[in-house]
Design a protein around this motif. Structure first.
Motif, PDB file in Angstrom:
ATOM      1  N   TYR A 195      27.382  54.673   9.239  1.00 48.16           N
ATOM      2  CA  TYR A 195      26.298  54.947  10.187  1.00 48.16           C
ATOM      3  C   TYR A 195      25.891  53.668  10.912  1.00 48.16           C
ATOM      4  O   TYR A 195      26.563  52.641  10.811  1.00 48.16           O
ATOM      5  N   ALA A 196      24.792  53.742  11.679  1.00 39.58           N
ATOM      6  CA  ALA A 196      24.223  52.615  12.428  1.00 39.58           C
ATOM      7  C   ALA A 196      25.207  52.020  13.427  1.00 39.58           C
ATOM      8  O   ALA A 196      25.472  50.814  13.416  1.00 39.58           O
ATOM      9  N   SER A 236      26.600  50.428  16.922  1.00 35.38           N
ATOM     10  CA  SER A 236      26.044  49.659  18.043  1.00 35.38           C
ATOM     11  C   SER A 236      27.185  49.134  18.890  1.00 35.38           C
ATOM     12  O   SER A 236      28.284  48.869  18.394  1.00 35.38           O
ATOM     13  N   SER A 292      23.575  45.898   7.556  1.00 38.89           N
ATOM     14  CA  SER A 292      23.540  47.147   8.316  1.00 38.89           C
ATOM     15  C   SER A 292      22.894  46.924   9.668  1.00 38.89           C
ATOM     16  O   SER A 292      22.334  45.867   9.944  1.00 38.89           O
ATOM     17  N   SER A 293      22.929  47.955  10.518  1.00 32.18           N
ATOM     18  CA  SER A 293      22.200  48.103  11.791  1.00 32.18           C
ATOM     19  C   SER A 293      22.127  46.814  12.605  1.00 32.18           C
ATOM     20  O   SER A 293      21.237  46.000  12.432  1.00 32.18           O
ATOM     21  N   SER A 307      22.472  44.616  16.461  1.00 26.36           N
ATOM     22  CA  SER A 307      22.222  44.653  17.902  1.00 26.36           C
ATOM     23  C   SER A 307      22.732  43.347  18.487  1.00 26.36           C
ATOM     24  O   SER A 307      22.434  42.262  17.958  1.00 26.36           O
ATOM     25  N   THR A 331      20.486  43.706   9.874  1.00 27.35           N
ATOM     26  CA  THR A 331      19.675  43.944   8.684  1.00 27.35           C
ATOM     27  C   THR A 331      20.466  43.559   7.439  1.00 27.35           C
ATOM     28  O   THR A 331      21.663  43.816   7.353  1.00 27.35           O
ATOM     29  N   HIS A 359      16.586  47.169  11.193  1.00 29.93           N
ATOM     30  CA  HIS A 359      17.071  47.959  12.331  1.00 29.93           C
ATOM     31  C   HIS A 359      16.698  47.353  13.684  1.00 29.93           C
ATOM     32  O   HIS A 359      15.873  47.880  14.426  1.00 29.93           O
ATOM     33  N   PHE A 369      15.199  53.125  13.111  1.00 25.44           N
ATOM     34  CA  PHE A 369      16.424  53.031  13.913  1.00 25.44           C
ATOM     35  C   PHE A 369      16.144  53.101  15.413  1.00 25.44           C
ATOM     36  O   PHE A 369      16.621  54.003  16.106  1.00 25.44           O
ATOM     37  N   TYR A 427      16.531  52.195  19.414  1.00 25.29           N
ATOM     38  CA  TYR A 427      17.588  51.756  20.328  1.00 25.29           C
ATOM     39  C   TYR A 427      17.005  51.761  21.742  1.00 25.29           C
ATOM     40  O   TYR A 427      16.351  52.736  22.142  1.00 25.29           O
ATOM     41  N   SER A 469      20.149  56.761  14.120  1.00 30.73           N
ATOM     42  CA  SER A 469      20.922  55.639  14.680  1.00 30.73           C
ATOM     43  C   SER A 469      21.711  56.057  15.925  1.00 30.73           C
ATOM     44  O   SER A 469      22.918  55.893  16.004  1.00 30.73           O
TER      45      SER A 469
END
Length: 654
Positions: free
Chosen positions: A163-164, A166, A227-228, A230, A241, A289, A343, A345, A395
Motif C-alpha cells: 500500500y501507500a 506515491s 512507509s508512505s 512523498s 514514515t 504519512h 494518508f 495527498y 492512500s
C-alpha cells in the motif's frame, strides 16, 4: 489494513468475574498483548475464553477491537453486536460508532444508520455524529458520485501487505510492502502477524501496470517499518514514515510503545542517504504519512500530537527555502473529526485527498476529496464507488494530467492483506453543493398536464433569477443554490397563477420535487363585479403591516405579485387600493398612517409590476372601517388588532 498508524484507544485492563485462576492468568496475558497492540496474539486467548462460555463487556470489547483495528470489520461487527445487545448500558458510546462502521462492511446500512442515530443522541457534540445528521442521504450522494473511476487489479501485489503508493519524477511508483526482502526475512509484526514494511519502487508501464518491484537502495530501509513516501518535484528529496528508529536506536514512549516519525532523505546517485528526523516529531505521539504540495513549500501529514481532535488529524507545515520548517497547523474541524483522518495527498491543482472513518462513508476508511477555498479546504466529498467500499480504502494518489492513479484497499478479492489498485478517472467528481428544483405544472381541476407554461424562479427578495417553459410533459427544472430561499411561480395565459416557496438545505447533491397546480381561470369565479375585492377572489393571504409602519413586508410582497399578475393578464382591469389601520393611536394619526400604507402599496404595484399608474388608485381609511370590535379603548389582543391593519383591492373596472 496494516495498522502502521498507532491508534491510542486502549482502555483499562479487563476484569471478568467468576473465572478460574488459570483463566484469569490467560486474560492477564492477553491484556498485556493488547496493551502492546499485539491484537492477533491477544485475540487467540480472548477467543479461547469466549468459546468456553465466559462473557463480559470487556471481553467482547477487546475481541471486537482486535478485529476492528486490523481492518477485519466483518468479524468485528459480530463481537460488537454481542457487546451492545448484552451490555449496552456498560459501554462507552464510542463502541456505537465502531459498531456502525463495522455494519457497513457487511452492507447493513439501514442498521448502521440506526446505530448512528443512537450515537448522535448520546454524543451530539461529536463531529462524526453531526456529519451523519447533516448527511443522512449520504448513500444517495455516494450513488451520484460513483462510477467515475475504472479500476484495474495489479500483478505486482504480494500475498502480504502492499500500500501507500506515491509518484516519483522518474516514471516509477514507490510503495510500502511487507513482502520478503532480497537479502533477509524481516521479523513478523505482532499486531497482525505480518512482516515489517520496506519501501519498493516499480516502473510504471504503458498500460499503467507495474513492473517487478525493487527495494529502495541506501539507508532508507531498516529492520523496522518504513512507509508512505512523498518526493520533491526534482526527485532528489524524499519524506517518509518510519518507526521511531534513528541512528540504529529504537525509542519508545513512556508506556513502552514505539510510535512513528517523519524522516527526510536525499538522493546520491541511486542511493538514499542523509536520513534525518523532522524537528516536529515527538516520542509521545506519532507523525506519519507525508504529502508535499506541488511546489514543495508545504508538507501535509497525519498525527495525534497534542491539540489533535481525534485518533489522528491532518496537519500542514511550511517548508522554508533554507530547509527549516514552520509550526505545524491543524487543518481544522471541516477536515478533522474524532475518528481517523490519515494518508493525505495533495494533487498538482491543490486538491486534498485523504482517508477517513470520521466522515460519512461506506465503511472502514473511505477516500475523500476537499478543494482549496480561500486559503483553506472545503467540506470533504466522498469519491464514491468503486474506489470506496465496505472495507478500508486509503492512500489515494492521482496524476491529474493523465487521470491515472493508484490507491490501496483490503477489500475481498485481493492477493494479500492490502493490495494496490490502479485506476483511470473517467468523469469529474462532484466537489460543490449542487441542488435542483424540478416538477410538473398541472391543471388544478383535473390534474392534466399543462405544457408551455411559464415557470419563474425568484429569490427571497422576490427578484427574478431565471425562467423557463414547461415541456410537452409539463416538466420544468432549475439549478438552485444550497441553503437558500426561493419562490417558484407558474404562469399561463387564461390560467390563475400559482407559486410555492422553497428553502434548500446544505445536502451536497439533492433534487427537490415541487409540483405546481394552476387554476382553470385567473379569478376562478363565474362572474366578477365591480366592487369585488380582488384579494378575496385570488384567495390572497391578508396583506398586513407592522405596527406603526407603512413598509411592505416580505410576506406581503408574495401576495402583491399575484395582484400584479392579475393586472398584467387583464389589461382592462383597474383597482382601488384601500388601506386600513387598527384603533390604537388617535384618529388623525391613523388616517395619515393608512394613507402612507396605501401609497406604499400603490407604488410597489406600479414600480415592481410595471403597471400603468392610471389603473391603480387608492387612499387610506384609518380606523373608520374596522373588521372587529377593537375600537378605541376596547381591550384586544395583538392578533385581533393586526386583523385591522390590512389592504383591500377593490375592482373599479373589469
Amino acid at each position: 489494513m496494516m495498522n502502521l498508524y498507532t491508534y491510542l484507544i486502549l482502555g483499562l485492563l479487563v476484569t471478568i468475574p467468576q473465572l478460574s485462576t488459570a483463566q484469569e492468568k490467560q486474560l492477564h496475558k492477553a491484556d498485556e498483548k493488547f496493551e502492546q497492540y499485539a491484537f492477533v496474539d491477544a485475540r487467540k486467548i480472548y477467543l479461547e475464553v469466549a468459546e468456553n462460555g465466559y462473557t463480559s463487556s470487556d471481553l467482547y470489547r477487546r475481541l471486537g477491537d482486535s478485529y476492528y483495528f486490523n481492518g477485519e470489520l466483518e468479524d468485528a461487527s459480530k463481537w460488537y453486536e454481542r457487546l451492545l445487545s448484552e451490555y449496552e448500558q456498560e459501554v462507552d458510546p464510542e463502541y456505537l460508532f465502531r459498531y456502525a462502521q463495522s455494519l457497513k462492511s457487511v452492507r447493513r446500512y439501514d442498521e448502521s444508520d440506526q446505530v448512528m442515530e443512537k450515537f448522535n443522541a448520546l454524543t451530539n457534540a461529536d463531529t462524526r455524529a453531526s456529519n451523519y445528521m447533516s448527511s443522512k442521504d449520504y448513500l444517495n450522494f455516494i450513488e451520484l458520485q460513483s462510477g467515475k473511476f475504472d479500476l484495474v487489479k495489479l500483478d505486482v501485489n504480494s500475498k502480504d501487505s502492499d500500500y501507500a503508493p506515491s509518484f516519483t519524477n522518474q516514471g516509477t511508483l514507490v510503495f510500502a510492502s511487507s513482502r520478503f526482502g532480497n537479502s533477509m526475512t524481516k521479523t513478523l509484526h505482532e499486531w497482525n502477524e505480518m512482516r515489517f514494511l520496506d519501501l519498493f519502487s516499480s516502473k510504471i508501464g504503458e498500460d499503467n501496470s507495474l513492473e517487478a518491484p525493487e527495494k529502495l537502495k541506501g539507508r532508507i530501509n531498516t529492520k523496522f517499518h518504513e512507509s508512505s513516501t512523498s518526493f520533491s518535484k526534482d526527485g532528489k528529496t524524499v519524506y517518509f514514515t518510519r518507526n521511531n528508529y534513528t541512528k540504529r536506536r529504537l525509542k519508545a514512549n513512556s508506556e513502552g510503545t514505539t510510535l512513528l516519525k517523519l524522516y527526510k532523505g536525499t538522493l546520491e546517485g541511486d542511493k538514499w542517504s542523509n536520513i534525518e528526523e523532522l524537528p516536529f516529531n515527538g516520542d509521545e505521539y506519532s507523525v506519519a504519512h507525508p504529502a508535499l504540495n506541488a511546489d514543495g513549500t508545504i508538507l501535509y501529514f497525519a498525527s495525534d500530537m497534542p491539540g489533535s481532535k481525534g485518533l489522528s488529524d491532518l496537519y500542514k507545515v511550511a517548508v522554508h527555502e533554507d530547509g527549516s520548517y514552520g509550526t505545524p497547523e491543524n487543518l481544522g474541524d471541516l477536515i478533522n473529526t474524532e475518528g481517523r483522518e490519515t494518508f493525505p495527498y495533495i494533487s498538482d491543482s491543490g486538491r486534498l485527498y485523504f482517508a477517513s472513518d470520521g466522515h460519512v462513508g461506506l465503511g472502514g476508511l473511505d477516500v475523500f476529496v476537499s478543494v482549496p477555498e480561500e486559503g483553506a479546504f472545503s467540506v470533504p466529498y466522498n469519491v464514491g464507488r468503486p474506489v470506496n467500499g465496505p472495507e478500508d480504502d486509503f492512500s489515494f494518489v492521482l496524476n491529474e494530467e493523465t487521470k491515472i492513479g493508484y490507491f490501496a484497499s483490503n477489500r475481498n478479492g485481493g492477493k494479500g492483506n492490502d493490495d494496490i489498485y490502479s485506476f483511470k478517472q473517467t468523469d469529474e467528481l462532484i466537489t460543490s453543493c449542487k441542488q435542483y428544483v424540478k416538477g410538473t405544472v398541472l391543471k388544478k381541476s383535473d390534474g392534466s398536464i399543462v405544457a408551455d407554461a411559464e415557470v419563474v424562479l425568484l429569490d427571497n427578495n422576490n427578484q427574478e433569477i431565471n425562467r423557463t417553459r414547461t415541456d410537452t410533459f409539463g416538466a420544468y427544472k432549475f439549478n438552485v443554490e444550497c441553503a437558500s430561499s426561493y419562490i417558484v411561480r407558474a404562469l399561463k395565459e387564461d390560467y390563475k397563477p400559482t407559486e410555492k416557496s422553497l428553502v434548500t438545505t446544505e445536502v451536497l447533491e439533492y433534487s427537490y420535487d415541487v409540483p405546481l397546480e394552476i387554476g382553470d381561470s385567473l379569478l376562478e369565479v363565474k362572474e366578477v363585479n365591480e366592487g369585488d375585492d380582488l384579494a378575496k377572489l385570488l384567495v390572497l393571504s391578508p396583506i398586513y403591516f407592522d405596527l406603526d409602519k407603512s413598509r411592505i413586508r416580505k410576506d406581503a410582497e408574495i401576495e402583491l405579485q399575484k395582484i400584479i399578475a392579475a393586472l398584467k393578464e387583464y389589461p382592462q382591469l383597474k383597482i382601488d387600493v384601500r388601506s386600513h389601520t387598527d384603533s390604537r393611536a388617535n384618529d388623525a394619526y391613523n388616517l395619515a398612517l393608512s394613507n402612507r400604507r396605501a401609497k406604499s402599496t400603490i407604488a410597489y404595484i406600479i414600480k415592481k409590476g410595471g403597471i400603468d399608474p392610471s389603473r391603480v388608485t387608492g387612499r387610506g381609511y384609518g380606523e373608520s372601517e374596522l373588521v372587529n370590535s377593537c375600537t378605541n379603548g376596547t381591550p384586544c389582543s395583538k392578533e385581533k388588532h393586526q386583523l385591522n391593519r390590512r389592504s383591500e383591492f377593490i375592482i373599479v373596472k373589469k
